[in-house]
Motif scaffolding. Sequence first.
Motif, PDB file in Angstrom:
ATOM      1  N   GLN A   1       0.725  -1.334   0.015  1.00 21.22           N
ATOM      2  CA  GLN A   1      -0.100  -0.080   0.034  1.00 21.22           C
ATOM      3  C   GLN A   1       0.805   1.235  -0.009  1.00 21.22           C
ATOM      4  OE1 GLN A   1      -3.061  -2.160   2.924  1.00 21.22           O
ATOM      5  NE2 GLN A   1      -3.404   0.197   2.838  1.00 21.22           N
TER       6      GLN A   1
ATOM      7  N   PHE B   1      -3.965   3.731   0.041  1.00 24.16           N
ATOM      8  CA  PHE B   1      -3.089   2.865  -1.220  1.00 24.16           C
ATOM      9  C   PHE B   1      -1.967   4.015  -1.844  1.00 24.16           C
ATOM     10  CE2 PHE B   1      -6.284  -0.008   0.211  1.00 24.16           C
ATOM     11  CZ  PHE B   1      -5.835  -1.008  -0.024  1.00 24.16           C
TER      12      PHE B   1
ATOM     13  N   TYR C   1      -2.692   8.683  -4.784  1.00 32.24           N
ATOM     14  CA  TYR C   1      -3.328   7.955  -3.930  1.00 32.24           C
ATOM     15  C   TYR C   1      -5.028   7.691  -3.901  1.00 32.24           C
ATOM     16  CZ  TYR C   1      -5.349  11.612  -0.773  1.00 32.24           C
ATOM     17  OH  TYR C   1      -6.111  12.800  -0.332  1.00 32.24           O
TER      18      TYR C   1
ATOM     19  N   ARG D   1       1.779   7.249   4.466  1.00 30.71           N
ATOM     20  CA  ARG D   1       0.345   6.906   4.505  1.00 30.71           C
ATOM     21  C   ARG D   1      -0.140   7.599   5.948  1.00 30.71           C
ATOM     22  NH1 ARG D   1      -0.756   1.681   5.085  1.00 30.71           N
ATOM     23  NH2 ARG D   1       1.248   0.734   5.021  1.00 30.71           N
TER      24      ARG D   1
END
Length: 325
Positions: free
Chosen positions: A122, A149, A317, A128
């Motif tokens: 991911q 992701f 993303y 993230r």
Amino acid sequence: MDTCMSVSFSCSALELDVQFLKCEYAVRGEIVTLAQALQEELKSKPGSHSFDEILYCNIGNPQSLGQQPITFFREVLALCDHPSILDKSQTRSLFSADAIKRARQILDQIPGRATGAYSHSQGIKGLRDTIAAGIEARDGFPADPNDIFLTDGASPAVHLMMQLLIRSEKDGILCPIPQYPLYSASIALRGGTLVPYYLDEAAGWGLEVSELKKQWADAKSKGITPRALVVINPGNPTGQVLAENNQREIVDFCKKEGLVLLADEVYQENVYVPEKKFHSFKKVARSMGYGEKDISVVSFQSVSKGYYGECGKRGGYMEVTGFGP
């Protein structure tokens, strides 16, 4: 067994060929092909035409038209890609202190403190975390890094979702017209059926829920199962920005019909009308009291758009919410 596998593969390849031939992608289609041919003629035969330059305006590609990249981004990228120069004395005179600080922060989050290796499927967890914090600050609702992701641009994320959602030509994806042809092309490539809904030009390219219901019912009458609704907000190519009450109607429609809401939100920083305001569909859904178990929402974002213009660097993303493990 080998024979069966061979036959199965042949059939699949044939089906893929047919799907591939159905794809149309006008922004890189016949006009662009002609432009490239003319450019070659200008190069090989100077003065052969009444013009001496071709400007490619078929896609949003600002750096190709002279927009300079933002220096901070390029400095950080350079330092992350070549971290050994971080400790050299010359670096402090060549790079800004902010870029050096940011590069160190990013490298601290990367296993091995260097780019170039495979990462988590991911994307790097620390990055993230940062994105999730940004989403939470924007919306006022929690965001989970495990729902993020990282992708090489928004387009691969869209292709991945189409691959996940489309099982056969009996599966339909509701898609706006006019639209960015990524959607119609990816639906065709995956063997699904495009279910068009038409934006109202007279109403500033508004999205009428009555139109969604009409096209959904028409698809069902033809034996097609609508699986998802694509909404491009702010619009591409129309530029409209949906009102929050309109977004609430759209969320309710998806909730009622069990549709995955695919929210293309890559132009969220390109709102130039003072009375218009961008609201993410996830924020709208959460403000209505809908949680993870109530509705599936996927939001797409990209560094190609906004003020970044980093189209060729390929970054983006998707935030995937409301899906089971």
